[in-house]
Motif scaffolding. Structure first.
Motif, mmCIF file in Angstrom:
data_model
loop_
_atom_site.group_PDB
_atom_site.id
_atom_site.type_symbol
_atom_site.label_atom_id
_atom_site.label_comp_id
_atom_site.label_asym_id
_atom_site.label_seq_id
_atom_site.Cartn_x
_atom_site.Cartn_y
_atom_site.Cartn_z
ATOM 1 N N GLY A 187 -33.951 24.547 14.118
ATOM 2 C CA GLY A 187 -32.771 24.893 13.328
ATOM 3 C C GLY A 187 -31.613 23.957 13.585
ATOM 4 N N PHE A 188 -31.397 23.583 14.845
ATOM 5 C CA PHE A 188 -30.308 22.665 15.177
ATOM 6 C C PHE A 188 -30.514 21.299 14.525
ATOM 7 C CE2 PHE A 188 -29.436 25.145 19.306
ATOM 8 C CZ PHE A 188 -28.432 25.875 18.694
ATOM 9 N N VAL A 189 -31.758 20.807 14.511
ATOM 10 C CA VAL A 189 -32.033 19.510 13.894
ATOM 11 C C VAL A 189 -31.691 19.546 12.404
ATOM 12 C CG1 VAL A 189 -33.850 17.882 13.262
ATOM 13 C CG2 VAL A 189 -33.785 18.822 15.560
ATOM 14 N N ALA A 190 -32.116 20.606 11.718
ATOM 15 C CA ALA A 190 -31.830 20.726 10.284
ATOM 16 C C ALA A 190 -30.333 20.847 10.021
ATOM 17 C CB ALA A 190 -32.575 21.940 9.710
ATOM 18 N N GLN A 191 -29.642 21.619 10.844
ATOM 19 C CA GLN A 191 -28.203 21.804 10.642
ATOM 20 C C GLN A 191 -27.443 20.496 10.852
ATOM 21 O OE1 GLN A 191 -26.851 25.138 13.117
ATOM 22 N NE2 GLN A 191 -28.828 26.104 12.765
ATOM 23 N N GLN A 192 -27.764 19.782 11.932
ATOM 24 C CA GLN A 192 -27.029 18.554 12.205
ATOM 25 C C GLN A 192 -27.315 17.478 11.167
ATOM 26 O OE1 GLN A 192 -27.846 15.295 13.262
ATOM 27 N NE2 GLN A 192 -25.712 14.720 13.679
ATOM 28 N N HIS A 193 -28.552 17.461 10.661
ATOM 29 C CA HIS A 193 -28.932 16.479 9.649
ATOM 30 C C HIS A 193 -28.015 16.576 8.430
ATOM 31 C CE1 HIS A 193 -31.627 13.771 7.491
ATOM 32 N NE2 HIS A 193 -31.627 14.618 6.483
ATOM 33 N N VAL A 194 -27.603 17.782 8.101
ATOM 34 C CA VAL A 194 -26.733 17.990 6.931
ATOM 35 C C VAL A 194 -25.260 17.915 7.323
ATOM 36 C CG1 VAL A 194 -26.098 19.606 5.091
ATOM 37 C CG2 VAL A 194 -28.486 19.413 5.812
ATOM 38 N N ALA A 195 -24.883 18.553 8.440
ATOM 39 C CA ALA A 195 -23.472 18.632 8.819
ATOM 40 C C ALA A 195 -22.876 17.255 9.075
ATOM 41 C CB ALA A 195 -23.310 19.512 10.052
ATOM 42 N N TYR A 196 -23.696 16.305 9.551
ATOM 43 C CA TYR A 196 -23.185 14.977 9.871
ATOM 44 C C TYR A 196 -22.730 14.215 8.624
ATOM 45 C CZ TYR A 196 -22.741 10.569 12.413
ATOM 46 O OH TYR A 196 -22.256 9.414 12.983
ATOM 47 N N THR A 197 -23.142 14.671 7.464
ATOM 48 C CA THR A 197 -22.739 14.011 6.220
ATOM 49 C C THR A 197 -21.418 14.548 5.673
ATOM 50 O OG1 THR A 197 -23.904 15.569 4.760
ATOM 51 C CG2 THR A 197 -25.180 13.726 5.654
ATOM 52 N N GLU A 198 -20.889 15.606 6.272
ATOM 53 C CA GLU A 198 -19.657 16.210 5.763
ATOM 54 C C GLU A 198 -18.434 15.416 6.224
ATOM 55 O OE1 GLU A 198 -19.433 18.986 3.679
ATOM 56 O OE2 GLU A 198 -21.590 18.546 3.539
ATOM 57 N N PRO A 199 -17.328 15.489 5.464
ATOM 58 C CA PRO A 199 -16.101 14.772 5.852
ATOM 59 C C PRO A 199 -15.569 15.272 7.191
ATOM 60 C CG PRO A 199 -15.979 15.523 3.567
ATOM 61 C CD PRO A 199 -17.191 16.164 4.160
ATOM 62 N N LEU A 200 -15.043 14.361 7.995
ATOM 63 C CA LEU A 200 -14.507 14.735 9.295
ATOM 64 C C LEU A 200 -13.323 15.692 9.180
ATOM 65 C CD1 LEU A 200 -14.643 11.308 11.166
ATOM 66 C CD2 LEU A 200 -16.115 13.289 11.534
ATOM 67 N N GLY A 201 -12.624 15.625 8.066
ATOM 68 C CA GLY A 201 -11.468 16.497 7.879
ATOM 69 C C GLY A 201 -11.811 17.973 7.791
ATOM 70 N N GLU A 202 -13.084 18.294 7.643
ATOM 71 C CA GLU A 202 -13.481 19.700 7.536
ATOM 72 C C GLU A 202 -13.808 20.334 8.875
ATOM 73 O OE1 GLU A 202 -16.485 20.406 4.644
ATOM 74 O OE2 GLU A 202 -15.169 19.884 2.959
ATOM 75 N N MET A 203 -13.749 19.564 9.965
ATOM 76 C CA MET A 203 -14.014 20.146 11.276
ATOM 77 C C MET A 203 -13.065 21.308 11.551
ATOM 78 S SD MET A 203 -14.833 17.010 13.900
ATOM 79 C CE MET A 203 -13.262 16.218 13.582
ATOM 80 N N LEU A 204 -13.620 22.399 12.070
ATOM 81 C CA LEU A 204 -12.894 23.616 12.446
ATOM 82 C C LEU A 204 -12.332 24.374 11.249
ATOM 83 C CD1 LEU A 204 -10.957 22.614 15.697
ATOM 84 C CD2 LEU A 204 -13.234 23.608 15.460
ATOM 85 N N HIS A 205 -12.627 23.936 10.038
ATOM 86 C CA HIS A 205 -12.188 24.663 8.853
ATOM 87 C C HIS A 205 -13.345 25.501 8.309
ATOM 88 C CE1 HIS A 205 -8.214 22.841 8.388
ATOM 89 N NE2 HIS A 205 -8.770 21.671 8.704
ATOM 90 N N VAL A 206 -13.033 26.724 7.878
ATOM 91 C CA VAL A 206 -14.078 27.610 7.360
ATOM 92 C C VAL A 206 -14.742 27.008 6.131
ATOM 93 C CG1 VAL A 206 -14.547 29.925 6.442
ATOM 94 C CG2 VAL A 206 -12.903 29.641 8.294
ATOM 95 N N ARG A 207 -14.019 26.165 5.400
ATOM 96 C CA ARG A 207 -14.621 25.571 4.208
ATOM 97 C C ARG A 207 -15.818 24.694 4.551
ATOM 98 N NH1 ARG A 207 -9.687 22.682 4.435
ATOM 99 N NH2 ARG A 207 -9.927 20.470 4.929
#
Length: 293
Positions: free
Chosen positions: A18-38
């Motif tokens: 599960g962690f591998v799948a989550q990180q594979h996708v989360a790493y593509t998100e903008p850095l500005g979204e860290m700690l934001h519920v969005r």
């Protein structure tokens, strides 16, 4: 004990995948979204990430079944082997063979788990005599996690990711302890469970832990963002098992030496596995996003 070990390893496997799948996708998100519920809302639209969450939930269910049969201090070291399964998944994903680093890390992690369980022989434990002690433990863990997040906000990206991941691991360890408490309360009947505070605190702790973990995954590759989570969760869980539930470990000098040596080997193995080149592969994000230093 054999069933508990099996359930713990199944939980670790599901969590690692599960962690591998989550990180594979989360790493593509903008850095500005860290700690934001969005960030969670954006990730929830990605099927691969949802599959990763489903695997993680499955791992938590298997972990809860293990906790129903055994103490927190017995189950937490087993859950720490999730990084081995994450490494195996990365190796399959990139179709490469495991090398000496991976085998060394696997031996240290599995040997550390075995040494701790054999030397400590965790046993006993039950509901704390006073609810205030459990509340104090919860507040301490939450305060430590909040402190790590506060420090992380002023740090470079790589350090930020590690601190977010460690804070998530602390909350996951607390979540495991709360799950154990809820299961012990449920033994008294459903009415006792819903009259207690654990089932209401669990979702808040779980969602906060997920947000911190995804923020760490967003900030840095798996080799940086996962080991801190994997190392912190069992340590916090074991401490809570002993402090809150009264779980007992052997305390004669040879046993203490084995317990400390096992935990040191466990953490060292997690660090070694976290440096595996297979986990480095995820640094190559899409759209040319630069890797963390």
């Amino acid at each position: 004990m054999t069933v508990t070990v099996f359930l713990g390893l199944v939980a670790a496997a599901l969590l690692g995948l599960g962690f591998v799948a989550q990180q594979h996708v989360a790493y593509t998100e903008p850095l500005g979204e860290m700690l934001h519920v969005r960030l969670l809302f954006d990730l929830a639209r990605k099927p691969v990430w949802l599959a990763g969450i489903a695997l993680m939930v499955g791992g938590q269910v298997a972990g809860a079944l293990a906790l129903r049969r055994a103490d927190v201090a017995s189950v937490e070291p087993l859950l720490a082997t999730n990084l081995i399964f994450a490494l195996g998944a990365a190796a399959l994903l990139y179709q490469e063979r495991l090398g000496g680093t991976e085998w060394l890390g696997a031996v240290l992690v599995s040997g550390g788990v075995a040494a701790f369980l054999v030397a400590g022989r965790p046993h006993g434990g039950g509901m704390p005599a006073s609810g205030s002690l459990a509340w104090i433990a919860v507040l301490v863990v939450v305060a430590v996690a909040a402190g790590m997040v506060a420090v992380a906000l002023r740090m470079p990206l790589q350090t930020k990711a590690m601190l977010f991941a460690a804070a998530a691991g602390a909350l996951y360890g607390l979540q495991d302890a709360l799950t154990r408490g809820a299961l012990l309360t449920l033994a008294r009947g459903p009415g006792a469970l819903f009259a207690s505070w654990q089932p209401y605190a669990l979702p808040v702790i779980a969602v906060t832990g997920i947000l911190l973990n995804q923020s760490a995954f967003d900030a840095a590759p798996l080799r940086i963002s996962l080991p801190a989570t994997t190392a912190t969760e069992p340590i916090v869980g074991i401490l809570l098992g002993v402090a809150v539930f009264g779980e007992r470990l052997r305390v004669d000098p040879p046993a203490l030496a084995g317990e400390v040596g096992g935990l040191v080997a466990l953490v060292a193995g997690i660090v070694v596995l976290g440096r595996s080149p297979f986990l480095h592969k995820s640094e190559q994000g899409p759209n040319g996003r630069p890797a963390a230093p």
